[in-house]
Design an enzyme around this catalytic site. Structure first.
Site, mmCIF file in Angstrom:
data_model
loop_
_atom_site.group_PDB
_atom_site.id
_atom_site.type_symbol
_atom_site.label_atom_id
_atom_site.label_comp_id
_atom_site.label_asym_id
_atom_site.label_seq_id
_atom_site.Cartn_x
_atom_site.Cartn_y
_atom_site.Cartn_z
ATOM 1 N N ASP A 358 -34.733 25.865 -63.162
ATOM 2 C CA ASP A 358 -35.699 24.723 -63.928
ATOM 3 C C ASP A 358 -36.802 25.565 -64.687
ATOM 4 O O ASP A 358 -37.101 26.732 -64.694
ATOM 5 C CB ASP A 358 -36.147 24.226 -62.506
ATOM 6 C CG ASP A 358 -37.052 22.995 -62.927
ATOM 7 O OD1 ASP A 358 -36.906 22.443 -63.797
ATOM 8 O OD2 ASP A 358 -37.509 22.219 -61.952
ATOM 9 N N ASP A 627 -36.232 25.334 -55.899
ATOM 10 C CA ASP A 627 -37.246 25.302 -54.950
ATOM 11 C C ASP A 627 -37.182 24.043 -54.191
ATOM 12 O O ASP A 627 -38.148 23.681 -53.411
ATOM 13 C CB ASP A 627 -38.617 25.776 -55.235
ATOM 14 C CG ASP A 627 -38.969 24.794 -56.338
ATOM 15 O OD1 ASP A 627 -38.598 23.712 -56.875
ATOM 16 O OD2 ASP A 627 -40.086 25.121 -57.185
ATOM 17 N N ASP A 631 -32.357 21.221 -55.007
ATOM 18 C CA ASP A 631 -31.356 22.368 -55.569
ATOM 19 C C ASP A 631 -30.453 23.025 -54.445
ATOM 20 O O ASP A 631 -30.043 23.929 -54.878
ATOM 21 C CB ASP A 631 -32.602 23.220 -55.873
ATOM 22 C CG ASP A 631 -33.261 22.925 -57.216
ATOM 23 O OD1 ASP A 631 -32.980 22.430 -58.048
ATOM 24 O OD2 ASP A 631 -34.573 23.037 -56.876
ATOM 25 N N ASN A 695 -4.492 63.366 -53.274
ATOM 26 C CA ASN A 695 -4.234 63.994 -52.228
ATOM 27 C C ASN A 695 -2.940 63.708 -51.537
ATOM 28 O O ASN A 695 -2.284 64.448 -50.900
ATOM 29 C CB ASN A 695 -5.484 63.831 -50.974
ATOM 30 C CG ASN A 695 -6.474 64.848 -51.356
ATOM 31 O OD1 ASN A 695 -6.487 65.804 -52.107
ATOM 32 N ND2 ASN A 695 -7.540 64.513 -50.566
ATOM 33 N N ASN A 720 -11.088 65.066 -44.356
ATOM 34 C CA ASN A 720 -11.715 63.604 -44.535
ATOM 35 C C ASN A 720 -12.825 63.396 -44.120
ATOM 36 O O ASN A 720 -13.787 62.594 -44.788
ATOM 37 C CB ASN A 720 -10.560 62.400 -43.918
ATOM 38 C CG ASN A 720 -11.139 61.174 -44.410
ATOM 39 O OD1 ASN A 720 -10.655 60.699 -45.619
ATOM 40 N ND2 ASN A 720 -11.113 60.344 -43.557
ATOM 41 N N ASP A 724 -16.249 62.487 -46.518
ATOM 42 C CA ASP A 724 -16.988 61.254 -46.469
ATOM 43 C C ASP A 724 -18.312 61.564 -45.914
ATOM 44 O O ASP A 724 -19.465 60.949 -46.724
ATOM 45 C CB ASP A 724 -16.486 60.616 -45.170
ATOM 46 C CG ASP A 724 -15.164 59.621 -45.584
ATOM 47 O OD1 ASP A 724 -15.050 59.347 -46.783
ATOM 48 O OD2 ASP A 724 -14.537 59.433 -44.649
#
Length: 881
Positions: A358, A627, A631, A695, A720, A724
């Site tokens: 707006d 607001d 809306d 892999n 693994n 990670d």
């Protein structure tokens, strides 16, 4: 069972009485009710001037239900929580966690996977619970009781609970009342209604009972219709209830809030990536099991190895990486005056390429100020503001926003005290005359009296016989009237709200005045008001454009005012559509309109939601800043809903983020934070997908020609886990400015291509290592040595790929990782080199590597970095083409 309202068919007025109530109107057809006479309305609703009977009320409650806009019935919390486990990624990770526990007996990995999955489920569960509160809060905007006329022996007015109101009821409203349903006005007196909760416009609008056809742009412009949730600012009214509960305009908003919103671009991206990895895993894992089982004749070992491969392929750290990234982004945004309610919306914030907003409070200051005080020719005139100040200062009625603006201006400008310092009388403002007058006395020996009148231009001019022109009093002939109207028209075209100021000297003998004395006035000039543009708006719009965000203005205000504001803040208008035009468009036509235009005026809540939906359908990531209650549907429809801390409760509940300052500058900073978050999430996915893909190609190839497993299941899982772990600091990483410069979206096809390009690069060096281990170090006869050599090389190469893929630039030279990323990757690399010589080597099936291994590994990694960087650069170049 509740009867659902349908569109009103005017032809039904000719049907027999028993068929009249086959259906009631939907909100979008309420326009037709404004054209019916009172008798036609009574006939349609089987009502009467003195109201419904008790039996009619009970019958209609059974038929149409209570006047409640949000159902009290809720889905049990346990069922909501359990439904969150239906997500594909969640199911996949839970299966892998179970495999780790029951087959591989790796409780460490199982606890990590399970913990990350549980966090993801809890976040999703919390978001769904929060979204349901928005619809519930709509019940709080209406009063708990209403005055209604019921047809009883006493034929009197009754105070009843709001929920007991039904279509056809006759209700009475007065100043301060909140409209309890959608109603048609039958009788009114000086009725002004504040619709700001629905339209966002602060000034009240006048309502009348007239039933003639009205040319209006939106439903809120219908002069004889009032909507649930608006409130009576002044005057009184009698109306007939048209729609109640969920079928009211506000009720339709509540229904839209209770519907499950469309998945955002973030949700879709995560889902597509999950399905891609699941598909790849479902192909590779069985293939590895079959190949190893057939060639090595140990199906139990092959099955365990295949499951380990499946676990290695799974992005089990994805929930954690996403959650930590989003949490970090939320913390950063909080420092920039943005409170995040929906963590997933942060990525959408960064991907946003269209912002719908707006004008009030974002492009403007959201305050009415006095900008001009001029004579009829448009020249600045100090006498005009002096008269306007006296009028506003001495009136005793409720001072409106315009009076407040006049008084603030006089205080700010330190206007000198007028000689007129005593008030004699006042003719109060009323909504019929649309003006007010004060009579003041001059503080000198003459004791002269002066009447000062200000009000609507169209009401003041007919009362004037003369005008103040260039300091002289001249007759208000046609040429002077034309000059005055031209001045007013220029001001209106510039977006000003114009009030006329007039005066005349009156007899000092008279002390009591009435509206009949408001005649033969001198038109002194005009005062003009404006909600001025924010000084920061122009710079913020330029910054957003620089970051690739297009701003579109969606407002309930008219096109003249909005065009002027857009011009003042440097927003070039590429096209403009009114709400009435949007209503007449098909969805396909609207998709074209939202691309060519950036200014939409006189909009209803449905118009705003349709515009946002059309932008989403066109492939945009759309943000919406609002607001008001009006809306709420668009806030829910947008990929990222933005509201402010001063907004209505419904708007705040519907939003994903709350701005502590309604400013486009805050949004620009938020966009940058969102892109940083998205950048780091994509890094993990790129690293994990390409590395795991490479892999698994290596695993499959090695399984074919090796007489033993290329790597033990425990080694695959440890490898693994450590990889990670090296990426756990990714949320803290730096993001290149070039990445932030434009909106970024999920590109699963691009990710798949990237994985297919980068994966084989790591496989190439794996096969080189296989050759080295088999023919240089005689790995054919030393299974443990071969597995250890590949374990170390695989982990070191994957850590190197972290630095290569975290940026499109040359790592360490053009782009440096953050300190936590450097520390974590270095520690894991050292750990990989140390493990073959540690106390854990026997448990992991690792053995000490010969000294010659390390220079060979160093040379290979140097070549790997150069080749991977070259392939990445080539891929990025081809992708840009």
């Amino acid at each position: 069972m509740k009867h659902h309202f349908r569109a009103l068919d005017l032809f039904r007025l000719s049907l027999p009485d028993q068929q009249l109530h086959e259906s009631l109107p939907h909100a979008k057809d309420i326009r037709r009710f404004s054209t019916l006479t009172s008798d036609e309305l009574y006939h349609y609703f089987k009502s009467r001037e003195n109201g419904l009977t008790d039996s009619e009320v009970h019958s209609r409650i059974k038929r149409y239900g209570l006047n409640i806009i949000a159902d009290k019935q809720k889905k049990h919390l346990i069922l909501i929580f359990l439904s969150k486990f239906k997500d594909p990624l969640t199911l996949m990770l839970l299966v892998l966690a179970a495999i780790n526990v029951f087959y591989i007996e790796d409780f460490r990995s199982a606890s990590v996977i399970g913990g990350m999955t549980l966090i993801s489920v809890i976040l999703s569960f919390t978001q769904e619970i929060r979204s349901g509160k928005a619809a519930e809060k709509l019940n709080a905007i209406v009063s708990s009781s209403v005055t209604v006329r019921r047809f009883k022996q006493s034929d009197d007015l009754f105070e009843i609970p709001l929920s007991m109101l039904v279509p056809g009821d006759i209700i009475h409203l007065g100043a301060g009342d909140i409209v309890p349903a959608d109603i048609r006005i039958l009788v009114s007196k000086d009725l002004f209604v504040n619709q700001s909760t629905l339209t966002g416009e602060a000034l009240p609008v006048e309502k009348f009972p007239e039933s003639h056809e009205q040319a209006t742009d939106t439903l809120f412009d219908l002069a004889n219709i009032c909507y649930m949730g608006s409130n009576i600012e002044s005057g009184t009214a009698i109306g007939i209830v048209l729609q109640t509960g969920k079928e009211t305009y506000v009720g339709s908003i509540a229904s839209s809030l209770q519907r499950t919103p469309d998945p955002t671009t973030f949700d879709i991206g995560i889902q597509k990536f999950t399905w891609m990895m699941m598909t790849f895993m479902l192909i590779m894992a069985p293939l590895v099991i079959v190949v190893n089982g057939l060639l090595k004749h140990n199906w139990a070992e092959a099955f365990l190895f295949g499951l380990s491969v499946a676990v290695g392929l799974a992005p089990e750290m994805l929930p954690m990486i996403v959650t930590v990234n989003l949490a970090k982004g939320a913390l950063n945004l909080s420092r920039k005056k943005v409170i995040v309610k929906n963590l997933h919306a942060i990525q959408n914030f960064g991907a946003m390429d269209v912002l719908c907003t707006d004008k009030t409070g974002t492009l403007t200051q959201d305050t009415i100020i006095l900008e001009r005080h001029i004579d009829i020719a448009g020249n600045d005139n100090a006498h005009v503001i002096e008269l306007a100040y006296l009028n506003s200062h001495y009136q005793t009625g409720l001072k409106n926003l315009l009076d407040t603006a006049v008084l603030k201006y006089a205080q700010y400008e330190h206007l000198p005290m007028s000689l007129y310092t005593s008030k004699i009388d006042e003719i109060p403002f009323d909504f019929i005359r649309k003006r007010m007058s004060v009579i003041v006395e001059k503080n000198d020996v003459s004791k002269a009296h002066l009447m000062i009148t200000k009000g609507a231009v169209e009401e003041i001019l007919p009362l004037c016989t003369a005008a103040d022109h260039d300091g002289s009093i001249v007759g208000l002939d046609e040429s002077m009237k034309k000059l005055a109207f031209q001045t007013v028209q220029r001001l209106n075209e510039d977006g000003f709200r114009v009030i006329a100021v007039a005066s005349k000297e009156v007899s000092p003998v008279q002390t009591i005045y009435s509206s009949s004395d408001e005649s033969a006035l001198i038109l002194n000039g005009f005062i003009a008001f404006l909600d001025p543009p924010k000084e920061s708006a122009k710079g913020a719009l330029e910054a957003l454009a620089l970051y690739g965000v297009t701003v579109k203005v969606l407002t309930g205000d008219n096109d003249i005012v909005t065009r002027k504001i857009c011009h003042d803040v440097g927003l070039a208008v590429s096209g403009i559509y009114k709400g009435s035009q949007i209503d007449a468009m098909s969805d396909d036509a609207l998709k074209l309109a939202v691309e060519e235009a950036n200014l939409f005026v006189k909009l209803s809540p449905d118009n705003k939601a349709r515009i946002v939906h059309a932008l989403n359908q066109n492939g945009h990531t759309t943000g919406f800043l609002g607001d008001g209650i009006n809306d709420a549907p668009a806030l829910r429809m947008a990929d990222v809903g933005l509201s402010v801390d001063t907004a209505t409760d419904i708007a705040k509940e519907s939003a994903d983020m709350i701005l502590l300052e309604k400013s486009l500058l805050v949004l620009q900073e938020g966009v940058v934070s969102g892109r940083e978050v998205f950048g780091n999430i994509v890094k993990y996915i790129k690293m994990g997908a390409s590395s795991n893909f490479g892999n698994m190609f290596s695993v499959l190839g090695a399984s074919i020609f090796l007489p033993f497993l290329p790597m033990r299941p425990i080694q695959i899982l440890t490898n693994n886990f450590l990889y990670d772990l090296s990426q756990a600091a990714t949320p803290t990483d730096n993001v290149d400015p070039e990445f932030i410069a434009k909106p970024r979206k999920w590109d699963i096809d691009g990710l798949r291509r990237f994985m297919f390009v980068m994966g084989p690069v790591s496989s190439l060096f794996d096969y080189i290592l296989f050759a080295v281990m088999l023919y240089v170090f005689n790995g054919w006869h030393n299974q443990s040595l071969f597995q250890t050599g590949w374990f170390v090389e695989s982990l070191v190469s994957q850590i190197m790929i972290v630095h290569i893929l975290r940026t499109d630039k040359i790592p360490f030279i053009q782009s440096m990782a953050s300190a936590p990323v450097l520390i974590m990757t270095s520690l894991v690399m050292v750990l990989a080199i140390w493990l073959p010589y540690s106390l854990f080597s026997e448990a992991l099936g690792l053995s000490a590597l010969p000294q010659m291994y390390w220079p060979i590994l160093f040379a290979m990694m140097l070549g790997y970095v150069v080749l991977a960087q070259a392939v990445k650069t080539w891929y990025n170049y081809q992708n840009k083409l």
